[in-house]
Each structure stands twice: as C-alpha cells, then as structure tokens.
Design a protein around this motif. Structure first.
Motif, short mmCIF file in Angstrom:
data_model
loop_
_atom_site.label_atom_id
_atom_site.label_comp_id
_atom_site.label_asym_id
_atom_site.label_seq_id
_atom_site.Cartn_x
_atom_site.Cartn_y
_atom_site.Cartn_z
N ARG A 1 -88.12 33.41 55.71
CA ARG A 1 -89.24 34.09 56.38
C ARG A 1 -90.05 34.91 55.39
N ARG A 2 -89.37 35.65 54.52
CA ARG A 2 -90.08 36.49 53.56
C ARG A 2 -90.94 35.65 52.61
N GLN B 1 -94.01 34.19 54.43
CA GLN B 1 -95.01 35.22 54.70
C GLN B 1 -95.74 35.64 53.43
N GLU C 1 -99.20 26.56 60.24
CA GLU C 1 -99.13 27.55 59.17
C GLU C 1 -97.83 27.49 58.38
N GLY C 2 -96.82 26.82 58.90
CA GLY C 2 -95.53 26.81 58.23
C GLY C 2 -95.14 25.47 57.64
#
Length: 239
Positions: A92-93, A96, A191-192
């Motif tokens: 996740r980090r 982002q 976006e991912g």
C-alpha cells in the motif's frame, strides 16, 4: 462440508454459509436445480462477504447459477502472519508513493495464489457432490487465481477475469496455457493496475475465444451491466 447457516432471499435464492475443514465459504443456489456452478473469487485479502462480491453472486444466482465464494488463506477473517501484514502495508505504501512494487507484489501474491488454488479445488470437489449443483463450472473474479485454476482444473469450462496488470510472473507465463472461453474486464483508468500490462496479458492468453471489455473509470468502477453481460457469457458455455 458443513452448512452453518441459511436464509432464503426475496428472489428465491438460498444463501448458505459453510465450512470445509478450515475453509469458510458461502454458497448461493437458485430455486431451480440442479444448476451450473460459478466459483467467484475476490482480490487478495478481501473477504467473501465483501459487498460487491455478494451483489454479483446474488445477481448470478437469481439468473440461474449456483455461486460459491471462499476466504482463501490469509484473506477475510482467516489468520494472517506478521509477514503478510507487513507485505500488505509495504505494498500500500509503495503504490501510494508511486514507487516500484513488482518485487513486493511478487513476494506477497505469488504464495497467496499457491495456497489458494488447492483450497478452491478441494471446495469444488465438495460442491459438485451436492445434488443441487450440476453441469459445467465457470470461474469469475481475481485474475491471478483464475489463471492457475484454468490451467490445472479441467472441470472449469469458461472464465471471466477482472483485469489486473499486476499478476505474478508464474501466472503471466501460464496465461499462454489458458484455452477456455474467456471474458476479460478492464478498467481503463485503474489506479492500481497498469493498463498496458493488462492488455499484454490479454494478448498472451491462448484461448481461441476471448473477449475484452474496457470501461472508463477506476479500479472499483466496473459498470453493473458487465455483471449482466457476464451472466450471458456464462449462459453460452455453462447452460
């Protein structure tokens, strides 16, 4: 397989929770039986009770399919190791921050696929022994698990994949061995998941019948009509 609860929904679909050893799952069956079966898998870590999956499952069951979902190892309410939790946090980090995530993803997702697929096959064995389930089997959902299942499980006759560009290396290679009819859903602005990777993956599949549906929007923006189109896709191959 032990059923632990059941409820009859307004549209006549029977929703039952079950356990199979350590595997928790949910089975939705239509009023008409026996029915073809769709295995419905969600993405890494999300529970079988996630609202989008449940809505898809209920709609497909109302359409005339039996639908099953399970929590794979480390997913939903099943125990997660400290290493799994750290890998999720690191992933996740990095996403982002716009940093490279391939190695983190590989170290986390590849073992999850390896652990999940045998449990799906065990679940399939148990489900096909039920009198209310009969006929061919379809798969709908997470691409990484779906690729492996399509390669190793001959009972799966057709698959609908929710496109993700991040697929472990082993599954990117295995894509060429997938030959069943395939419906591939792509969110153009996901976006991912890199768009080009998803397009390259679609190109790699060995299926002679494969269809790509691309829609504008982010990762969770798949239009509802794609669920309806998916049911018609399965009707061509499972009924």
């Amino acid at each position: 397989m032990r059923f632990t609860s059941e409820q009859r929904l307004d549209d006549g679909v029977l929703e039952r929770e079950f356990t199979l050893g350590e595997i928790p799952g949910t089975l939705w069956t239509p009023a008409s039986a026996p029915a073809p079966l769709i295995l419905m898998a969600h993405n890494n870590g999300l529970p079988k009770g996630e609202s989008r999956l449940v809505a898809r499952a209920r709609q497909s069951a109302a359409y005339g399919y039996a639908v099953a979902a399970i929590d794979a190892p480390g997913c939903g309410d099943r125990p997660r190791s400290a290493a799994d939790e750290q890998a999720r946090a690191d992933l996740r980090r990095a996403m982002q921050a716009g940093e490279p995530v391939d190695e983190i993803f590989e170290s986390f997702i590849a073992p999850l696929v390896e652990n999940a697929v045998p449990e799906w096959r065990t679940t399939l064995d148990a489900l096909l022994s039920l009198p209310e389930i009969g006929g061919p089997v379809g798969y709908s959902g997470w691409t990484a698990v779906g690729i492996r299942l399509a390669v190793v499980e001959p009972r799966i006759a057709a698959a609908g994949f929710f496109a993700g560009g991040y697929v472990p290396r082993a599954q990117r290679e295995e894509a060429r061995q997938v030959t069943i009819p395939l419906l591939f859903l792509l969110q153009w602005d996901d976006e991912g998941n890199p768009r080009q990777r998803a397009l390259d993956l679609f190109d790699a599949f060995g299926s002679k019948e494969k269809t790509l549906h691309a829609n504008l929007g982010g990762h969770t923006g798949t239009p509802w009509f794609e669920v309806e189109d998916g049911n018609r896709f399965f009707a061509r191959h499972l009924k």
